[in-house]
Design an enzyme around this catalytic site. Sequence first.
Site, short mmCIF file in Angstrom:
data_model
loop_
_atom_site.label_atom_id
_atom_site.label_comp_id
_atom_site.label_asym_id
_atom_site.label_seq_id
_atom_site.Cartn_x
_atom_site.Cartn_y
_atom_site.Cartn_z
N GLU A 161 56.31 -39.79 54.58
CA GLU A 161 54.92 -39.04 53.93
C GLU A 161 55.59 -37.75 53.27
O GLU A 161 56.39 -36.96 53.82
CB GLU A 161 54.13 -38.32 54.86
CG GLU A 161 53.17 -37.59 54.08
CD GLU A 161 51.93 -36.86 55.25
OE1 GLU A 161 52.08 -37.33 56.37
OE2 GLU A 161 51.21 -36.07 54.48
N ASP A 216 61.25 -24.78 63.80
CA ASP A 216 61.00 -23.88 62.97
C ASP A 216 60.88 -22.44 63.66
O ASP A 216 60.12 -22.16 64.71
CB ASP A 216 59.33 -23.96 62.38
CG ASP A 216 58.64 -23.10 61.34
OD1 ASP A 216 59.82 -22.32 60.99
OD2 ASP A 216 57.62 -23.03 61.17
N ASP A 246 60.41 -18.39 62.68
CA ASP A 246 59.99 -17.59 61.48
C ASP A 246 60.02 -15.84 62.08
O ASP A 246 59.64 -15.87 63.29
CB ASP A 246 58.74 -17.74 61.19
CG ASP A 246 58.24 -17.27 60.03
OD1 ASP A 246 57.99 -18.16 58.74
OD2 ASP A 246 58.15 -16.05 59.77
#
Lengths: 455, 451
Positions: free
Chosen positions: B62, B125, B127
């Site tokens: 995807e 991830d 951040d």
Amino acid sequence: LSMYELPPAEPISVSEFEEFAYDRLRLLSTIELARAKGLKGAELEARIRKARDEFMPLSPTGLIKDYYSHFILRLAYCRSEDLRRWFLQNELELFKWRFVNNPPEDRAAWLRAKGLQYEAISRDEYEEIKEELHQASPQPPSPPSRPRALHYKVAFEEVVDLVRQRRVYLRGGSAFVPAADLVSIVATARPPRLPLPSPTSLLASVFTPPPPPLSHKADRLASFLEGLATQYVGDDYSRPRSGSAVSLADLPTVSRRSFPLCMHNMHAKLLETKHLKHSARQQFGLFLKTIGLPKRLSCEESTAFFRAEFTKKGMAADKFMRDYGYGAPPLHRLGKRQDWSAMSCGKIINSSTPSIVSSLLGANAAAGEHHGCPFRNYDEGQMRATLQQMQVGAQDVQYILDKVRGQHYQVACGKFFEARHKGSTLIETDLGGINHPNQYFEESQKFFAPKDEAA
Amino acid sequence: MSAPPSGSGSQPPPAPASENFSPELLRMYYDRVFPAAAMCRWLGYGTAQLADTGARLLQRREFSFTTGDDVYIRYLSYENEAGLKKDLLAKLPHKIDIGAIFSAPPSDHKKYKLFEPKQRELIIDIDLTDYDFLEVDVKRLETCDRCWPLMALAMRVLERALREDFGRGLGSGGGGRRQGARAQGHILCVYSGRRGIHLWVCDARARRIPSMKCLGSFQVRGAVADYLGPVLAPATGRFAIRTPMHPSLARAYKDELEPFFHSHMLKGEAAGGVCGGASRRQKKLLAMLENEQIAEQLLDAFEKRPAMSGAERWKRIKSECKTPKLAAVLTEVVFTYTYPRLDVNVSKGMNHLLKSPWCVHPKTGRVCVPVNVSECEEFDPSSVPTLKTIADDLDAGGASLKDGRDISRTRLAPFEAAFDAFLAKCENAIRGERAREKAAAPLASSGAELF
């Protein structure tokens, strides 16, 4: 220690069948409650031991019971993902307890017999990583002089729970599991061996060959099994008890004070919108029936109550009787002989399936559906707002939301009770949580009774 | 702000976003620079040539585009680079996300009853938003490049844990330790374009975690994420670290966290680093000790000697905290200030979208370039090519090259080379894996089963 690989073949009587099922259900429910309360270690073990001794004693009959009841419940709990998870988690806990409490020699023999062989690390390898193994063990550091403990080397995926808690030494994708934690591997290895086939196929396998005269009994068993998953094994609230006499006049006060959230919510909605949909009428109606003496809140009175509320919004009385009048008589056992006891929490939580889809979309209330368990159906924001409105303290709100996130709706409800009844300690007791709306109600009445008398 | 300062001094103010980011620049970028071929090579994982098209991983992957007006277009999928490039030019997405590999091509997902994620890189991830304890001004955070050392630290710590503990990735030599036999496959680190980093663990074992049925993939991925990220105890405001420390944390602490704490956290614009300067910051650290008496004593001492350096202050704190309990607290403090804070929810799911490498960050115009872990210390986010600088490079280079190698004329060239090197390693590992699987099970070695 059984993995329950083969279903039993010997026939048992129907009454045994039911008795076995109930006892295991009680055992698993005890485990569930203990877990929901966050009990760990020795406390949890003691609780399981007590329940095991009570329901599945280590006697020949107890073992048979254990064996059969496992399969019976498997049948009953294979019908939905939620039920399956509930069953599996509690069975797993039971299994772990049994595994840990088995003598080590038995355990080793059992592992061999099951073909669960794990590669123990060599002395050289142990010497090389001794330090790390010590560090990784969560137990208080054992004296280094202790003889070398046996460690097994497995892929880290096999000991997920140890990895999650950082309780095992990992290197290059392998986990080095101390012998004491072996249960973790076995427990992780177990579920795939616990296939949950469809009820029909298992029914077939349990009752093969089904003797022809038994076929009507099979029907009976089927409906028994269907009910089992939502079965309630606590006190009997099927008929009104003396002592809790509530009349219509008291309803507003009692609702605010002693109704569990689900019932309070429906009552409030009824007053607000002058309407309740079928499922809600049923849940609420049955509850009302059993909190009042039959004399007080009888069929007619109950109908009158609903009629009064419904017609306030301009619905004609005859329209009410025509469209909704059908509901009350059966609820009061006037029609077909069917079990119309008030719903237990298990039933309320699990059987509100029709609205689950819509409640997931947050559309439950929007669609005018107010039945089911609010702790389950509300989203977090809605729950928080409701609780605050009911003057539940911030800390309790947090606790409740935590339990809801863990899907322990009944413990959440228990905390709600505590918050609404200052000074009560419900979840600390054996009760643990709320199992039945009527239990909530009765506890609440008990709580307030001395105060009312004083006043 | 109390962020660890980098040695590079003050940065030039970033150019306004409009200059760095516009549809025209984007069109130019997707048309001439974006390495669609390399991307497809990566996501194909060596399956592009398989006869069985159902086994080709790229077309079951995807993609998700976000348009300029923040509309997400999900379930896009492409058979090859030409298709991807064409659609990029047609839609000019401001953001490109990559999702899971599904059971069927996502663009046809409505045709299938059974449509579920099958494979997914293990993604991490990080951040700076999660580093709120730094009390960095949020507006400046947008382009704050001075926090990079923290990101570089996070990258090193996590990459090493993944590589050594879970046997993922080859990385850059194992520091003398014997490598696990399973250590193949690769970890791709990508600068997220603003202030974070993404780690993609790409080897087949990581991708296929779901198919190893234990209690479901969610638990395995979740367990890895929980293993990597200690829990921040809300009561104390510190990471909860058990004593004795788990070997993985002990290694990180000794090799990375403690040195970093001394070299970065204790130095700062206002002398004293995290335990000096603005009294609020100082109090915050002292409050973590959970011992008011000692905290007050220290505060007094610091006020009397404002010139004390961070290292001196920390030494002083240490000398006050001698008991085993307080020493453990100090360790937790160091962890709290330095240990990577990952967003575990991203790693837990199979279906979480993550921004693609080579995507352009709309706010900064910077390209999300791969970062080499061994060189992450020298990486400077402010020098990352932006659409503007790339356009300048292209203009200077004259007419477009025929073979689509325009990227080699831009400042992206070294990053592209690094990506190519990653791909080469990745494909090497896949070949090795296949050979092994073939040898292990000569009968069951159809491509479909391998992937």
